[in-house]
Design an enzyme around this catalytic site. Structure first.
Site, PDB file in Angstrom:
ATOM      1  N   GLN A 142      -8.947  -4.413   4.150  1.00  0.00           N
ATOM      2  CA  GLN A 142      -7.754  -5.099   3.718  1.00  0.00           C
ATOM      3  C   GLN A 142      -7.036  -5.709   4.921  1.00  0.00           C
ATOM      4  OE1 GLN A 142      -5.907  -1.893   1.372  1.00  0.00           O
ATOM      5  NE2 GLN A 142      -6.554  -2.965  -0.485  1.00  0.00           N
ATOM      6  N   GLU A 166      -3.425   7.282  -9.216  1.00  0.00           N
ATOM      7  CA  GLU A 166      -3.553   5.897  -8.785  1.00  0.00           C
ATOM      8  C   GLU A 166      -3.690   4.932  -9.960  1.00  0.00           C
ATOM      9  OE1 GLU A 166      -3.375   3.561  -6.843  1.00  0.00           O
ATOM     10  OE2 GLU A 166      -3.237   4.299  -4.784  1.00  0.00           O
ATOM     11  N   THR A 206       0.864  -1.166   0.000  1.00  0.00           N
ATOM     12  CA  THR A 206       0.000   0.000   0.000  1.00  0.00           C
ATOM     13  C   THR A 206       0.904   1.220   0.000  1.00  0.00           C
ATOM     14  OG1 THR A 206      -1.872   1.127   1.074  1.00  0.00           O
ATOM     15  CG2 THR A 206      -0.235   0.111   2.525  1.00  0.00           C
TER      16      THR A 206
END
EC number: 4.1.1.102
Length: 505
Positions: free
Chosen positions: A197, A288, A179
């Protein structure tokens, strides 16, 4: 040079330095000795590499790089390659496969490892990552050449392609994952910890005890490890054991300086510390995996406090400059999700031969190739089959990230976007072959989920069936492709291939 000193492992999948050397040997690496500015210039070079599928750039001379060797940068470590017949080479080498491996061979290798006995990691007393150490107040991340990757990013991103290691308080569940992480201060970074997550689930265990969560952030780990870090394995499964099965040997790990966490002994660089149970700070925006950035938007996320930094001589930090495909979110996360979906489908008895995420779909389309012989044995139809597939996939762990499924026939190559678009355009009848699901949640990073038309409940997911009705009942194909492969006899195909050069091509 330092990158030529390779650990004595059997494949590039097990050692990052060997991986870098093999890219150079395959003429898929360019070593940049010219000084490059980490403010935007470096990111722009890597972006251009992704968008032209050029060689991976190794930056040896980054402006502001310290005398202690911290650090060099490898861009596009698992980008696509334009070398003929080797587009997936960096993925393949990361998994111990030949440079010429196909998409189906890649997914099958990962899927096959799910059926092998897990191989736990093997602890060793030390390793290359322990060659140099910086502890406590001697750490100053602000002096490092951390790149500013996109002009609308909220800050400098050190962590784009490193691997976080966290573990449950009892040590039974060890999670390796990826991440992002943005520079926050001399001894801190800040980044997303999404509750659904695994890293978020484990952090909640520590918070329930009123404690900060220890973590390690590892760069330049065995390529197979970074691949599996992007795989949505079932909760409670240790990635270390699956990596051992995938590569055929135990991952060698070494104990951290400040906690009981173990990290790959041959990593390039490791940051150790704790994720605060209470302190947050603004993070983002950052362009992203979906290829968009929303300037001016940020969100408070937990602060990661750094207590130790260990590294090997002249370390290399791999980075991902996220954005339009093809980059590591698509080649790592997309491929590893596809492999897990294949495993889930086959375990449920679905006649699925392979699964792929077309890179250009930015991890939002997943293409499931149906074994039509097995399909006919089910005595089903388009609607019943598509709905069954939808519930199985969307209800699974990777299904949280997947909004759109395409079912295609045996004659379609799921790793070819051209084939997938052709199948959807010619075989998916609007309405009749589309099946919608609104009972399953979506990851909020999908742009239309967070910035599109508001939905009363969950945003809908869809299965689009790109098979003809006759394929559910008969083996007779009433169509043929208008293609080189199917429109000409094999002897003509062979003659054309053999004489291709003499034609002047």
């Amino acid at each position: 040079m330092a990158e030529n000193r390779i650990e004595n492992h059997t494949s590039a999948a097990q050692d990052f330095r060997r991986f870098v050397q093999e890219l150079r040997d395959e003429n898929d690496l360019v070593v940049i000795q010219t000084e490059v500015d980490p403010y935007l210039e470096l990111g722009a070079i890597v972006r251009m590499v992704y968008e032209t599928e050029e060689k991976a750039p190794l930056f040896n001379n980054i402006k502001g790089r310290l005398d202690n060797g911290l650090f060099r940068i490898l861009g596009a470590p698992v980008g696509a390659s334009k070398l003929p017949g080797k587009r997936f080479m960096r993925i393949a080498k990361s998994l111990g496969l030949p440079a010429t491996a196909t998409g189906e061979e890649i997914v099958n290798k990962i899927n096959a490892a799910k059926r092998l006995a897990p191989i736990p990691p093997r602890e060793v007393p030390t390793g290359p990552v322990k060659q140099f150490k910086i502890l406590g107040d001697d750490i100053d991340l602000t002096t490092l050449p951390i790149p500013f990757l996109h002009q609308d990013d909220g800050g400098k991103y050190l962590q784009t392609f490193g691997m976080y290691v966290v573990q449950s308080p009892d040590g039974a569940w060890v999670n390796w994952s990826i991440t992002r992480g943005m520079l926050h201060g001399k001894r801190s970074i800040v980044g997303p910890v999404i509750p659904r997550q695994d890293i978020g689930v484990i952090r909640d265990m520590w918070r329930e005890m009123g404690q900060d969560m220890p973590f390690a952030l590892c760069f330049g780990v065995p390529p197979a490890a970074i691949m599996v870090s992007g795989m949505p394995l079932p909760k409670g499964v240790n990635e270390t054991d699956f990596i051992g099965a995938l590569t055929g040997s135990a991952v060698e790990v070494v104990k951290c300086e400040t906690s009981d966490i173990r990290v790959p002994s041959n990593a390039e660089l490791v940051l150790e510390g704790v994720i605060s149970s209470t302190e947050t700070a603004p993070e983002g925006p950052m362009a992203e995996y979906h290829g968009l950035v929303f300037p001016g938007t940020s969100k408070d996320w937990p602060v990661f406090k750094i207590d130790a930094l260990t590294y090997r001589e002249d370390p290399i930090v791999p980075i991902c400059v996220a954005g339009k495909a093809v980059e590591e979110n698509h080649t790592v996360w997309g491929v590893m999700q596809a492999a897990e979906v294949l495993s889930i489908c086959q375990a449920a008895g679905l006649p699925i031969k392979t699964v792929w995420n077309p890179f250009e779909s930015h991890c939002l389309w997943f293409v499931l190739q149906v074994d039509t012989r097995q399909l006919r044995a089910l005595s089903t139809n388009i609607a019943d089959f598509s709905i069954r597939v939808g519930h199985i996939v969307f209800g699974s762990k990777p299904g949280y990230y997947i909004p759109k499924i395409y079912l295609v026939s045996d004659d379609i190559d799921p790793s070819s976007l051209q084939d997938v678009v052709w199948a959807e355009a010619t075989r998916c009848q609007p309405g009749a072959n589309e099946f919608f699901f609104d009972e399953y949640p979506n990851i909020p990073l999908i742009p239309y989920v967070s910035h599109g038309i508001e939905a009363a409940g969950h945003h809908r997911k869809v299965v689009r069936c790109c098979l003809f009705p006759v394929e559910f009942t008969s083996s007779h194909r009433f169509w043929k492709q208008g293609s080189f492969r199917e429109s000409y006899p094999e002897d003509v195909q062979d003659r054309v291939r053999q004489r291709w050069g003499s034609y002047g091509f």
